[in-house]
Enzyme design. Structure first.
Site, PDB file in Angstrom:
ATOM      1  N   ARG A 122       0.670  -1.225  -0.101  1.00 36.02           N
ATOM      2  CA  ARG A 122       0.007   0.122   0.020  1.00 36.02           C
ATOM      3  C   ARG A 122       0.997   1.138  -0.005  1.00 36.02           C
ATOM      4  O   ARG A 122       0.238   2.177  -0.307  1.00 36.02           O
ATOM      5  CB  ARG A 122      -0.949  -0.197   1.229  1.00 36.02           C
ATOM      6  CG  ARG A 122      -2.133  -1.109   1.180  1.00 36.02           C
ATOM      7  CD  ARG A 122      -2.879  -1.258   2.267  1.00 36.02           C
ATOM      8  NE  ARG A 122      -1.861  -2.479   3.136  1.00 36.02           N
ATOM      9  CZ  ARG A 122      -2.412  -2.978   4.303  1.00 36.02           C
ATOM     10  NH1 ARG A 122      -3.718  -2.435   4.838  1.00 36.02           N
ATOM     11  NH2 ARG A 122      -1.823  -3.794   4.927  1.00 36.02           N
TER      12      ARG A 122
ATOM     13  N   ASN B 285      -7.604  -5.268  17.092  1.00 35.87           N
ATOM     14  CA  ASN B 285      -6.395  -6.115  17.537  1.00 35.87           C
ATOM     15  C   ASN B 285      -5.265  -5.291  17.114  1.00 35.87           C
ATOM     16  O   ASN B 285      -5.003  -4.971  15.775  1.00 35.87           O
ATOM     17  CB  ASN B 285      -6.352  -7.357  16.685  1.00 35.87           C
ATOM     18  CG  ASN B 285      -5.128  -8.094  16.605  1.00 35.87           C
ATOM     19  OD1 ASN B 285      -4.282  -8.244  17.583  1.00 35.87           O
ATOM     20  ND2 ASN B 285      -4.721  -8.633  15.813  1.00 35.87           N
TER      21      ASN B 285
HETATM   22  C1  UD1 Z   1      -2.657  -7.271  11.075  1.00 37.93           C
HETATM   23  C2  UD1 Z   1      -3.497  -8.094  11.670  1.00 37.93           C
HETATM   24  C3  UD1 Z   1      -4.875  -7.273  12.293  1.00 37.93           C
HETATM   25  C4  UD1 Z   1      -4.393  -6.189  12.898  1.00 37.93           C
HETATM   26  C5  UD1 Z   1      -3.137  -5.085  12.356  1.00 37.93           C
HETATM   27  C6  UD1 Z   1      -2.698  -4.296  13.402  1.00 37.93           C
HETATM   28  C7  UD1 Z   1      -3.206 -10.265  10.679  1.00 37.93           C
HETATM   29  C8  UD1 Z   1      -3.941 -11.188   9.595  1.00 37.93           C
HETATM   30  N1  UD1 Z   1      -3.878  -9.179  10.831  1.00 37.93           N
HETATM   31  O1  UD1 Z   1      -3.194  -6.582   9.811  1.00 37.93           O
HETATM   32  O2  UD1 Z   1      -5.604  -7.974  12.945  1.00 37.93           O
HETATM   33  O3  UD1 Z   1      -5.619  -5.343  13.361  1.00 37.93           O
HETATM   34  O4  UD1 Z   1      -2.148  -6.105  11.913  1.00 37.93           O
HETATM   35  O5  UD1 Z   1      -1.766  -3.434  12.672  1.00 37.93           O
HETATM   36  O6  UD1 Z   1      -2.165 -10.463  11.474  1.00 37.93           O
HETATM   37  N2  UD1 Z   1       4.323  -9.933   8.059  1.00 37.93           N
HETATM   38  C9  UD1 Z   1       5.157 -10.892   7.876  1.00 37.93           C
HETATM   39  N3  UD1 Z   1       5.032 -12.039   6.926  1.00 37.93           N
HETATM   40  C10 UD1 Z   1       3.941 -12.175   6.335  1.00 37.93           C
HETATM   41  C11 UD1 Z   1       2.888 -11.260   6.324  1.00 37.93           C
HETATM   42  C12 UD1 Z   1       3.073 -10.112   7.151  1.00 37.93           C
HETATM   43  O7  UD1 Z   1       6.245 -10.553   8.548  1.00 37.93           O
HETATM   44  O8  UD1 Z   1       3.779 -13.260   5.543  1.00 37.93           O
HETATM   45  C13 UD1 Z   1       4.483  -8.627   8.847  1.00 37.93           C
HETATM   46  C14 UD1 Z   1       4.308  -7.441   8.036  1.00 37.93           C
HETATM   47  O9  UD1 Z   1       5.667  -7.080   7.221  1.00 37.93           O
HETATM   48  C15 UD1 Z   1       3.826  -6.504   8.936  1.00 37.93           C
HETATM   49  C16 UD1 Z   1       3.131  -7.370   9.840  1.00 37.93           C
HETATM   50  O10 UD1 Z   1       3.570  -8.679   9.731  1.00 37.93           O
HETATM   51  O11 UD1 Z   1       4.920  -5.628   9.487  1.00 37.93           O
HETATM   52  C17 UD1 Z   1       1.714  -7.271   9.769  1.00 37.93           C
HETATM   53  O12 UD1 Z   1       1.276  -7.476   8.431  1.00 37.93           O
HETATM   54  P1  UD1 Z   1       0.242  -6.662   7.707  1.00 37.93           P
HETATM   55  O13 UD1 Z   1      -0.095  -7.045   6.155  1.00 37.93           O
HETATM   56  O14 UD1 Z   1       0.247  -5.018   7.630  1.00 37.93           O
HETATM   57  O15 UD1 Z   1      -1.148  -6.922   8.577  1.00 37.93           O
HETATM   58  P2  UD1 Z   1      -2.447  -6.041   8.581  1.00 37.93           P
HETATM   59  O16 UD1 Z   1      -3.266  -6.219   7.290  1.00 37.93           O
HETATM   60  O17 UD1 Z   1      -1.890  -4.562   8.846  1.00 37.93           O
HETATM   61 CA    CA Z   2      -0.174  -3.452   9.248  1.00 32.92          CA
END
Ligand code: UD1
Ligand code: CA
Length: 486
Positions: free
Chosen positions: A37, A195
């Site tokens: 994004r 969350n």
């Molecule tokens: C996530 C949560 C959501 C919460 C929000 C808070 C999940 C499914 N959802 O959503 O409930 O309200 O964060 O900010 O967890 N990442 C990895 N590996 C992956 C995918 C993501 O390391 O395979 C890391 C990303 O770099 C990031 C974090 O995990 O730092 C969160 O991922 P992101 O895609 O931003 O989750 P949200 O959609 O924001």
């Molecule tokens: Ca996030």
């Protein structure tokens, strides 16, 4: 550091108590995602807020809770760049080569995290979380004997976040599930309790159950958030604790969110400095990075930038439009408007600017002056020496009590190599002199104005290096008269 007399380094007790068995705690920071994004070619967690990468804030906070050896950063997208940028922190890295969701990130870390009783999870894109809050989650988790504890927050606008579905009666600490925005019903979307992405897990229970996660969701990913429902179905205790400050859980999914957090961090930094006795006029116009230090009674005028690891002493005045990066300023320094400074050291009581340009390696002595339109690079300017106007000083060692006249130039570059200029104590360099390096001006010598100095000048000598003036009497009048006759 000196020790107080009588202080022992270690208190050696003969009947030492065996160490109490304590909970081994790991902190995992998820930072493998791409940050689609943001529409950026750079990894999301390396974007800067408050003057340093988002991830650096989270790591610094994690290290306040556990030692660096117990911090694990999950990297994936641009893994090597992220690892390199964070190398000096001493934390561990776990590679998640393919990013198949936040749940998958923890599956990949199974081996690294085996042996920890409690696993705290932080998201690498939420930099405002505090150590106190993480400790609160950790302690609440232990006190509740929970399997999973999550930090929640009430947000004015919960759009995009996972929503916390509490169990049974309102006010119950127990949680049934976390529902992501895309999967939430209209009713669930009205729920403003979100969350945060901060969790504490029972380590062994997490890895006994993590394989029950599925990818049956709109993104086709393993959601870590689904562990709430997995544990709930297995009759294990899942609880939520709400943060008092909803601001600290904000994430940075978009540039707009990122800039909001940046402004927040900088204002918080200003508040911290005000608290420590620094005056900052119009703080919202100043850009002060998180690691900057400023002494009491220093005054910072509007539109000042203090960047990187800059340290400013006490009783200084930093006037408007000055940009100071990674520099150390002693006490009582005056920086006049529009001064630009990088990797420099300024002695107590020195006066700089307006419009001075101090490039890396400039060392200005106590009480010395560097004035308008003076550029310096890799120099030492001794105590009380002055270069007040329109001058370039590069690769030079200048002693104490030296006067550098207006327009003086050190010619340090011959087109191939850089050469050194040495100017000893008490030298007077007349205006508009060019000092062709390598060259040395001995202690107490005088350089006549407009001299081109190509050879060393002995101590206490006077050196001229310019053509002698010649005068033609009446020449101008004669020219005028000739013109009239035509
Ligand atoms: C996530 C949560 C959501 C919460 C929000 C808070 C999940 C499914 N959802 O959503 O409930 O309200 O964060 O900010 O967890 N990442 C990895 N590996 C992956 C995918 C993501 O390391 O395979 C890391 C990303 O770099 C990031 C974090 O995990 O730092 C969160 O991922 P992101 O895609 O931003 O989750 P949200 O959609 O924001
Ligand atoms: Ca996030």
């Amino acid at each position: 550091m000196a020790k107080a007399p009588g202080t022992k380094t270690k208190s050696k007790s003969s009947q030492s108590v065996p160490p109490r068995p304590r909970t081994a705690i790991a902190v995992v920071i998820m930072a493998a995602g791409k940050g689609t994004r943001l529409k950026s070619k750079h990894p999301k967690v390396l974007h800067e807020v408050g003057g340093k990468p988002i991830l650096a804030h989270v790591i610094a906070t994690a290290e306040k809770v556990v030692p660096a050896r117990d911090v694990f950063v999950i990297i994936g997208h641009e893994a090597e760049r992220v690892r390199e940028a964070m190398r000096t922190t001493g934390v561990n890295f776990v590679l998640q080569a393919e990013q198949r969701g936040t749940g998958h990130a923890l599956m990949v870390a199974r081996e690294a995290l085996s042996g920890y009783d409690q696993i705290i999870v932080l998201y690498g894109d939420a930099p405002l979380i505090t150590a106190e809050t993480i400790r609160r989650v950790s302690e609440f988790h232990a006190a509740q004997k929970a399997t999973m504890t999550l930090l929640s927050a009430d947000l004015e606008n919960p759009y995009g976040y996972g929503r916390v579905i509490r169990k049974g009666a309102r006010g119950s600490a127990e949680v049934q599930a976390i529902v992501e925005e895309k999967s939430a019903t209209a009713q669930q979307k009205k729920n403003r309790e979100i969350n945060s992405g901060v969790y504490a897990f029972d380590g062994p229970a997490l890895y006994q159950n993590i394989d029950r996660l599925s990818t049956a969701n709109p993104h086709g990913e393993y959601y870590l958030t689904d562990m709430a429902a997995v544990f709930h179905r297995a009759h294990k205790k899942v609880v939520a604790i709400k943060t008092a400050d909803a601001g600290e859980v904000l994430g940075t999914n978009t540039r707009a969110e990122m800039m909001m957090l940046d402004a927040r961090l900088r204002l918080a930094k200003c508040r911290e400095l005000l608290e420590q006795g620094v005056t900052i006029f119009y703080p919202h116009t100043c850009v002060i990075d998180s690691d900057v230090e400023v002494g009491a009674d220093t005054i910072i005028e509007p539109f000042v930038q203090l960047l990187g690891k800059t340290k400013v002493g006490a009783d200084c005045r930093i006037r408007s439009y000055s940009v100071i990066g990674n520099s150390i300023l002693g006490d009582g320094v005056t920086v006049r408007p529009g001064t630009i400074m990088e990797d420099s050291r300024i002695g107590a009581g020195a006066v700089l600017g307006p419009y001075s340009h101090l490039r890396p390696g400039s060392e200005v002595g106590e009480g010395a002056h560097v004035g308008n339109f003076v550029e310096t690079k890799k120099i030492k300017l001794g105590k009380g020496s002055k270069a007040n106007h329109l001058t370039y000083l590069g690769d030079a060692e200048i002693g104490e009590g030296v006067n550098i006249g207006a327009g003086t130039i050190t010619c340090n570059y011959d087109g191939v190599n850089k050469h050194q200029t040495v100017i000893e104590d008490g030298v007077f360099v007349g205006s508009d002199s060019t000092l062709v390096a390598p060259v040395k001006i001995g202690r107490g010598a005088y350089i006549a104005a407009a001299s081109c100095i190509t050879e060393d000048v002995p101590a206490d000598a006077l050196a001229f290096g310019r053509a002698r003036q010649s005068v033609k009497e009446g020449w101008a009048r004669q020219q005028r008269e000739k013109r009239k006759q035509r």
